[in-house]
Design a protein around this motif. Structure first.
Motif, mmCIF file in Angstrom:
data_model
loop_
_atom_site.group_PDB
_atom_site.id
_atom_site.type_symbol
_atom_site.label_atom_id
_atom_site.label_comp_id
_atom_site.label_asym_id
_atom_site.label_seq_id
_atom_site.Cartn_x
_atom_site.Cartn_y
_atom_site.Cartn_z
ATOM 1 N N VAL A 115 63.321 -37.835 53.783
ATOM 2 C CA VAL A 115 63.060 -37.583 55.199
ATOM 3 C C VAL A 115 64.279 -36.971 55.871
ATOM 4 C CG1 VAL A 115 62.532 -38.677 57.408
ATOM 5 C CG2 VAL A 115 61.359 -39.436 55.332
ATOM 6 N N PHE A 116 65.462 -37.370 55.438
ATOM 7 C CA PHE A 116 66.703 -36.932 56.077
ATOM 8 C C PHE A 116 67.370 -35.765 55.338
ATOM 9 C CE2 PHE A 116 66.047 -41.428 56.986
ATOM 10 C CZ PHE A 116 66.100 -41.435 58.376
ATOM 11 N N ASP A 117 66.669 -35.192 54.374
ATOM 12 C CA ASP A 117 67.218 -34.075 53.596
ATOM 13 C C ASP A 117 66.380 -32.836 53.880
ATOM 14 O OD1 ASP A 117 68.202 -32.278 51.777
ATOM 15 O OD2 ASP A 117 68.114 -33.631 50.064
ATOM 16 N N HIS A 118 66.986 -31.805 54.498
ATOM 17 C CA HIS A 118 66.225 -30.619 54.865
ATOM 18 C C HIS A 118 65.791 -29.814 53.645
ATOM 19 C CE1 HIS A 118 70.307 -28.976 54.467
ATOM 20 N NE2 HIS A 118 69.748 -27.804 54.271
ATOM 21 N N HIS A 119 66.363 -30.111 52.475
ATOM 22 C CA HIS A 119 65.923 -29.450 51.248
ATOM 23 C C HIS A 119 64.720 -30.160 50.621
ATOM 24 C CE1 HIS A 119 69.292 -26.682 51.035
ATOM 25 N NE2 HIS A 119 70.143 -27.677 51.194
ATOM 26 N N ASP A 120 64.331 -31.309 51.161
ATOM 27 C CA ASP A 120 63.348 -32.164 50.485
ATOM 28 C C ASP A 120 62.177 -32.462 51.422
ATOM 29 O OD1 ASP A 120 62.245 -33.701 48.502
ATOM 30 O OD2 ASP A 120 64.065 -34.867 48.127
ATOM 31 N N LYS A 162 55.479 -34.129 49.907
ATOM 32 C CA LYS A 162 55.117 -32.887 49.241
ATOM 33 C C LYS A 162 56.221 -32.454 48.268
ATOM 34 C CE LYS A 162 52.561 -31.193 53.292
ATOM 35 N NZ LYS A 162 52.481 -30.092 54.294
ATOM 36 N N PRO A 163 55.885 -31.547 47.376
ATOM 37 C CA PRO A 163 56.940 -31.010 46.501
ATOM 38 C C PRO A 163 58.039 -30.367 47.323
ATOM 39 C CG PRO A 163 54.774 -30.344 45.707
ATOM 40 C CD PRO A 163 54.566 -30.968 47.052
ATOM 41 N N PRO A 164 59.282 -30.557 46.952
ATOM 42 C CA PRO A 164 60.376 -29.955 47.725
ATOM 43 C C PRO A 164 60.330 -28.434 47.637
ATOM 44 C CG PRO A 164 61.196 -30.884 45.670
ATOM 45 C CD PRO A 164 59.767 -31.305 45.789
ATOM 46 N N ARG A 165 60.866 -27.795 48.659
ATOM 47 C CA ARG A 165 60.939 -26.331 48.648
ATOM 48 C C ARG A 165 61.759 -25.892 47.451
ATOM 49 N NH1 ARG A 165 60.532 -21.800 51.273
ATOM 50 N NH2 ARG A 165 59.406 -22.776 52.976
#
Length: 936
Positions: A833-838, A842-845
Motif C-alpha cells: 500500500v505504501f510502495d508506489h511501485h507495488d 493487483k500485479p505490480p506495475r
C-alpha cells in the motif's frame, strides 16, 4: 529531478532563447558578408528544433535510465483525426518468434554467446504492446457490416482491412528509450502519405531486456502480421504487401530481422526503409568522432545518472575499474572481443588457470582477474606479432598462432571434464586498439553500451554491419544525414549490401559465428539499394518533418513503399526504384479535410464542404518529379550502378516502361531537397577502411566515453553510494517475498519440461491466488544453467522492477514449471500500500522499459507539446515556401515581360522561362520550380 514535462521545459527554455539570438547573429554576419550559401542552420525552425532535441537528450543523460524510459513510454492519446487501435501480441506468437531465433543460433551459440535460451523469453507482460495506425478518412464502411460480437476497436481494425499497404514500423531510441508514443506522429504521416496502414511495436528495451530481447519482439510482430494467432481480427498480411521501416536502433532491428528471415529461408517483406540505422555498436568509423558538433547525440554517448538499473557497477573501483592497461593475454588481434566460441585448448587452458589461482587466493577467480603479465604487459605491436597479426595492416600473418592449439604447459588440462571446462569459460575482457602501436592496449572492464555486453558488440546480430553478407535481401531505401555521427557506417552498410564480394567481413567474425562463414558464400546476390545522404542533416532527419529535406524524404519513402508493394516480385527484380518507373507513378494522396478544418472558422468549413479535398503541396510534388528526372539523368550519365550483366546504359526507347538493371542509387540531397550524384566510392573515407578495422573497439571513442564516465563518477558520487544501499534493500525485499511465498504454499519445479504448451497438471492452480499460464512461458526461477547478462531483469533481484517481475511470477502469473502459486501474506500486502511501485491486490506495475505509463488525468505531456511544435513549424514553413514560390513566379513573369520588350512579343502562346543558365543550374541540383512553362 526526473525527466518530466516541467524539468524538460526548465532545461530547454534557456536553450530556445540562446539559439534564437545566436541564429540572428549568425544570419546577420552572413548578410553583412554577402554570403548567399544555403545551410540547414539558416532555417530558424530547424535551428531551434535541433537544439531542443539535443538539449532533451542531454537532459536524459543527467537523469536515470528509468526516468527517461518512463517519460518516453508514457501513453499519449492520438489526434482525433487518426484511427489508432492498440493490440496485444500474445505469448503464442512470441513463442513462434523464439523458436525461429533458437533455430538461428543453435544450441552451442545460445549457451556460449547469448547465455541460454530462456532468460530472453522472460517478460513481465503476457503480451507485447502494439498499435494499428491509419487515417480515419481511410476507414471503409461500404464492405463492413456491424456485428455486436466485435468491440469498437475490433470494428476499426476490420475497417482498415481494405488498405493493403502495410508498414511494420520499429521505433528508435538507442535500444533503451522511446516508444510508439514518441514516434506516432511520424508513423501517422507515413500511413497518410502511402494511403495505407502502419503497425507499430513497443518492443522491450535494454538494459532491463538486453539483446536479443528487442529482436525477439520485432520478429514476433512480423509473425503476428503474417500468421495471426486464433482470435485475431485482422487477416494474414502477405509479406509482399508489407515493408519494414525504422529509425536508428529500430532501423538496425529491421535489418537484423531481415537477415534472420533470409537465413531461415522465410519470406521477406517487399522492401525496407532504414532511416539512420545504428549498425556498428563498436563505433569503429571516423564520423563517430568527427560529427559530434553537428549531431543530436550527446558528446560522451549515452551515460546516465546512477540508478539501481544502470550502470551495473556504479562505482569504478577494485576489479570493476572501467578500463585498465591489459593484464590478460590478448586475442589474436587486439581490439577485438575475445573468442565467444573458443576451441577446446583454450577452454582447458583457462579452466586450469582459474582453478589454480582460485586455490591460491582462496576465492573464485574470473577470466578478467587472470594475470598473464604479472610484470607488465608488452606493447600492442608486440602483442599483435605474438598473436600472428600484421601490426601495419591489422591482417592475419601466415604465422600459426599458439592460441589455435592447447598450451603445452597445460597438457594435463585435457584430463578435466569438458563440460566443467565449458561451464567455466568466460571471454576475456576486450582490448582497445590504440593509436600508438608501442602503447599497452587498454582492457575494458565495464559495459560500454546498454544494449549488449562489450564482448557481444561484434556479433552480427548486434552490429549488423559485421554480417558476413548483406546480399539476397529485399530492396532497401537507406537515408542518412551528412552531419550525423553514424554517417560513415550507414554509407558502408549500403555499399556492403549492394556489393557483397567487395566489402568482406573480417575473419574473426567468420570464425566466431557458425552461420557467417556459410553465409559469406551462400548469399552473393547483390541487394538493390537506394542510398541518400542529406546535406547538413543530423541523426534521424525525419524527426524534423517541417524542413524541406524531411518533406522530400517522407515523399520518397512513401513512393518507395507504394512501388515495392504495388508491383510484382518479377517487376521489382527488374526495377525496385520508383524514380525509374515509367510512366511515372501517380502521386494521388490528398490532404485530409479535417486538417483544413482545424484552422478554419465554422463559416469557412461550411462553404468548403462541397469542395474536393486539397491536393498535397505542389512544391513538394514538383520537387519529387524533378528528382525523378535527375535519377533518369544519373542512369544515362553512368552515375547509377548497374547489375554486372547490364553494363550498357538503358536505351532511350525505354519511355513507356521501367528503366531496368539498376543495382544501386548513390545520391546526395541538398538543404532544399534536391538530389545530385554522390562522389565516387574511392573518394569516400568510410569505403576505404580495411575490413580488419571494422567492428574493432578503438581508442578515441573509448577515451571520450571514459571522460564522460569519470565526470559523472565525480558528479554523482553520493548518488552512487545511495544506489548501492537501494540495491541491498531490494535484494532483502526479494528474499522476503520468496520466503513468504514458500510459507504460503508456492511450489516450483525448475526441471519440469515445457515441450507441451497446453498441459497443466490437474489441480495445479486450484489453490493459487493467480493463474498458471497454459502457453510456454519462462519465469525468473527457470534459469538453471542460464547466464543472463548482468543488466537483464530476469536474473536480478536488486531493482524495483526485478522485484515486481518476481512478485508477479510468485503470486499472479507463472509458467507451467510452477505447480502452485503462493498466497500473498498480509504483511506484504500492507507494505504494498505504501510502495508506489507495488499494489496490494493487483500485479505490480512491470518495468517501464516494457509497460507503458498511463496517467490518471490527461496531462500536458512533453510529447504532445513537441507534436504541437512540429505542427506549428509545419504551418510556418509551408507559408514560407508559398511566399518563395510566389516571389519566384513573379520574378519569372517579370523576366518574361522584359524579354518580350527586348526581342518582341511571341505569338506561339507558350514560352519557356528556363534559360540555358537555368538548365545548367538544374543539373547542379537547383529546384526546377522557376523552369516550368508559362502560358500567355
Amino acid at each position: 529531478m526526473p525527466v518530466t514535462t516541467t524539468s524538460a521545459a526548465i532545461h530547454i527554455t534557456p536553450v530556445v532563447i540562446k539559439t534564437f539570438f545566436k541564429h540572428s547573429k549568425r544570419k546577420g554576419i552572413k548578410l553583412k558578408d554577402g554570403d548567399k550559401s544555403e545551410e540547414a542552420w539558416d532555417d530558424l525552425f530547424y535551428d531551434e528544433a535541433f537544439h531542443i532535441v539535443k538539449a532533451f537528450i542531454e537532459l536524459g543523460t543527467k537523469n536515470t535510465v528509468e526516468s527517461l524510459q518512463a517519460f518516453t513510454n508514457t501513453h499519449v492519446p492520438a489526434p482525433y483525426w487518426c484511427a489508432v487501435v492498440p493490440v496485444k501480441i500474445p505469448l503464442a506468437t512470441c513463442n513462434q518468434a523464439a523458436d525461429a531465433l533458437i533455430e538461428w543460433f543453435g544450441p552451442d551459440e545460445l549457451k556460449r554467446v547469448v547465455g541460454g535460451e530462456r532468460w530472453w523469453q522472460i517478460r513481465g507482460l503476457d503480451w507485447i504492446d502494439s498499435e494499428w495506425v491509419t487515417e480515419k478518412d481511410y476507414l471503409d464502411d461500404r464492405s463492413f457490416s456491424k456485428d455486436d460480437s466485435y468491440t469498437e476497436e475490433e470494428q476499426t481494425i476490420l475497417r482498415m482491412e481494405h488498405l493493403d499497404r502495410v508498414m511494420l514500423y520499429v521505433h528508435g531510441g538507442a535500444y533503451f528509450w522511446g516508444s510508439i508514443n514518441t514516434h506516432r506522429y511520424q508513423i501517422i504521416r507515413y500511413a497518410r502519405k502511402m494511403r495505407g496502414r502502419a503497425f507499430a511495436v513497443n518492443y522491450r528495451k535494454a538494459p532491463q531486456y538486453p539483446w536479443p530481447c528487442p529482436l525477439h519482439d520485432v520478429l514476433a510482430a512480423y509473425f503476428y502480421l503474417t500468421s495471426p494467432p486464433p482470435g485475431s481480427v485482422h487477416k494474414p498480411v502477405s509479406p509482399s504487401k508489407m515493408v519494414f521501416a525504422g529509425d536508428s536502433a529500430g532501423a538496425a532491428l529491421c535489418l537484423t530481422a531481415l537477415t534472420v528471415l533470409r537465413d531461415l529461408g522465410l519470406p521477406q517483406p517487399a522492401g525496407a526503409v532504414l532511416i539512420s540505422p545504428w549498425v556498428d555498436l563498436t563505433h569503429s568509423f571516423p564520423s563517430v568522432m568527427n560529427n559530434t558538433a553537428t549531431d543530436i547525440i550527446p558528446p560522451h554517448g549515452f551515460i546516465h545518472k546512477p540508478s539501481p538499473t544502470w550502470p551495473v557497477h556504479t562505482k569504478a573501483e577494485g576489479g570493476y575499474t572501467r578500463a585498465v592497461p591489459t593484464q590478460t593475454d590478448p586475442p589474436p588481434q587486439p581490439g577485438h572481443a575475445d573468442k565467444l566460441k573458443p576451441d577446446a585448448g583454450e577452454v582447458a587452458d583457462q579452466a586450469s588457470q582459474r582453478l589454480e589461482q582460485s586455490i591460491q587466493r582462496g576465492e573464485e577467480v574470473h577470466s578478467a582477474d587472470l594475470k598473464d603479465y604479472p610484470d607488465g604487459a608488452p606493447s600492442q605491436q608486440e602483442m599483435q606479432e605474438k598473436g600472428g597479426v600484421d601490426a601495419t595492416t591489422g591482417g592475419t600473418t601466415p604465422v600459426e598462432t599458439a592460441r589455435s592449439s592447447p598450451d603445452p604447459k597445460h597438457e594435463k588440462d585435457q584430463d578435466l571434464d569438458p563440460d566443467i571446462s565449458l561451464d567455466m569459460w568466460e571471454p576475456k575482457p576486450p582490448k582497445v586498439l590504440m593509436l600508438d602501436p608501442k602503447a599497452t592496449p587498454l582492457e575494458l572492464r565495464a559495459q560500454i553500451q546498454l544494449y549488449a555486453t562489450t564482448e557481444q558488440l561484434s556479433h552480427p546480430l548486434v552490429s549488423p554491419v559485421l554480417q558476413s553478407s548483406l546480399g539476397n535481401l529485399c530492396p532497401l531505401y537507406i537515408i542518412a544525414g551528412n552531419g550525423e555521427c553514424l554517417r560513415d557506417e550507414i554509407i558502408y552498410l549500403a555499399h556492403k549490401a549492394a556489393h557483397p564480394k567487395e566489402y568482406p567481413t573480417r575473419k574473426g567474425v567468420l570464425r566466431d559465428g557458425h552461420r557467417q562463414k556459410e553465409n559469406a558464400e551462400k548469399f552473393q546476390t547483390p541487394t538493390k539499394v537506394h542510398l541518400q545522404v542529406f546535406d547538413d542533416m543530423c541523426h534521424v532527419l525525419t524527426v524534423f518533418t517541417f524542413t524541406e529535406p524531411a518533406k522530400y524524404a517522407y515523399r520518397a519513402i512513401t513512393q518507395f513503399v507504394k512501388h515495392v508493394i504495388d508491383n510484382s516480385e518479377a517487376h521489382l527484380e527488374r526495377n525496385p526504384f520508383p524514380e525509374l518507373h515509367r510512366p511515372p507513378s501517380d502521386i494521388s494522396d490528398t490532404e485530409p479535410v479535417h486538417k483544413r478544418d482545424r484552422r478554419r472558422t465554422p463559416s469557412e468549413k461550411t462553404s468548403d464542404r462541397a469542395k474536393p479535398p486539397l491536393s498535397p503541396s505542389r512544391t513538394e510534388i514538383d520537387k519529387y518529379r524533378f528528382n525523378e528526372q535527375q535519377a533518369e539523368q544519373e542512369v544515362k550519365q553512368g552515375h547509377a550502378e548497374k547489375l554486372p550483366a547490364h553494363t550498357e546504359a538503358p536505351p532511350s526507347e525505354c519511355s513507356g516502361e521501367d528503366i531496368p538493371a539498376v543495382l544501386m542509387f548513390r545520391e546526395r540531397v541538398d538543404v532544399m531537397g534536391n538530389v545530385r550524384p554522390m562522389e565516387p566510392a574511392e573518394e569516400i573515407e568510410a569505403l576505404n577502411i580495411p575490413p580488419q578495422q571494422i567492428g574493432v573497439i578503438k581508442e578515441l571513442p573509448v577515451r571520450r566515453w571514459l571522460e564522460g564516465q569519470e565526470e559523472w563518477d565525480r558528479k554523482y558520487k553520493r548518488t552512487a553510494e545511495r544506489v548501492i544501499r537501494k540495491r541491498k534493500h531490494y535484494e532483502a525485499k526479494a528474499q522476503r517475498l520468496l520466503d513468504h511465498a514458500r510459507q504460503q504454499g508456492w511450489i516450483h519445479d525448475e526441471l519440469t519440461p515445457q515441450t507441451s504448451r497446453v498441459s497443466i497438471p490437474d489441480g495445479a492452480s486450484r489453490l493459487s491466488a493467480g493463474e498458471i499460464q497454459p502457453e510456454r512461458r519462462w519465469g525468473p526461477f527457470d534459469l538453471k544453467e542460464e547466464r543472463p547478462p548482468p543488466t537483464a531483469i530476469a536474473g536480478r533481484r536488486d531493482t524495483a522492477e526485478a522485484v515486481a517481475l518476481l512478485k508477479k511470477a510468485l503470486y499472479y502469473s507463472a509458467p507451467v514449471t510452477h505447480h502452485r502459486l503462493g498466497k500473498i501474506k498480509t504483511s506484504d500486502a500492507v507494505r504494498a500500500v505504501f510502495d508506489h511501485h507495488d499494489h496490494p491486490l493487483k500485479p505490480p506495475r512491470q518495468s517501464v522499459s516494457e509497460q507503458q505509463v498511463h496517467t490518471q488525468v490527461i496531462p500536458i505531456h512533453g510529447l504532445r507539446m513537441w507534436q504541437s511544435l512540429v505542427e506549428l513549424f509545419m504551418r510556418k514553413s509551408s507559408k514560407k515556401v508559398d511566399q518563395k514560390v510566389k516571389v519566384g513566379k513573379k520574378h519569372a513573369r517579370s523576366t518574361l515581360r522584359s524579354t518580350k520588350e527586348m526581342f518582341g512579343s511571341s505569338t506561339s502562346g507558350e514560352t519557356s522561362t528556363a534559360t540555358p543558365t537555368d538548365q545548367s543550374r538544374e543539373g547542379e541540383g537547383v529546384s526546377s520550380f522557376t523552369a516550368t512553362p508559362t502560358h500567355q
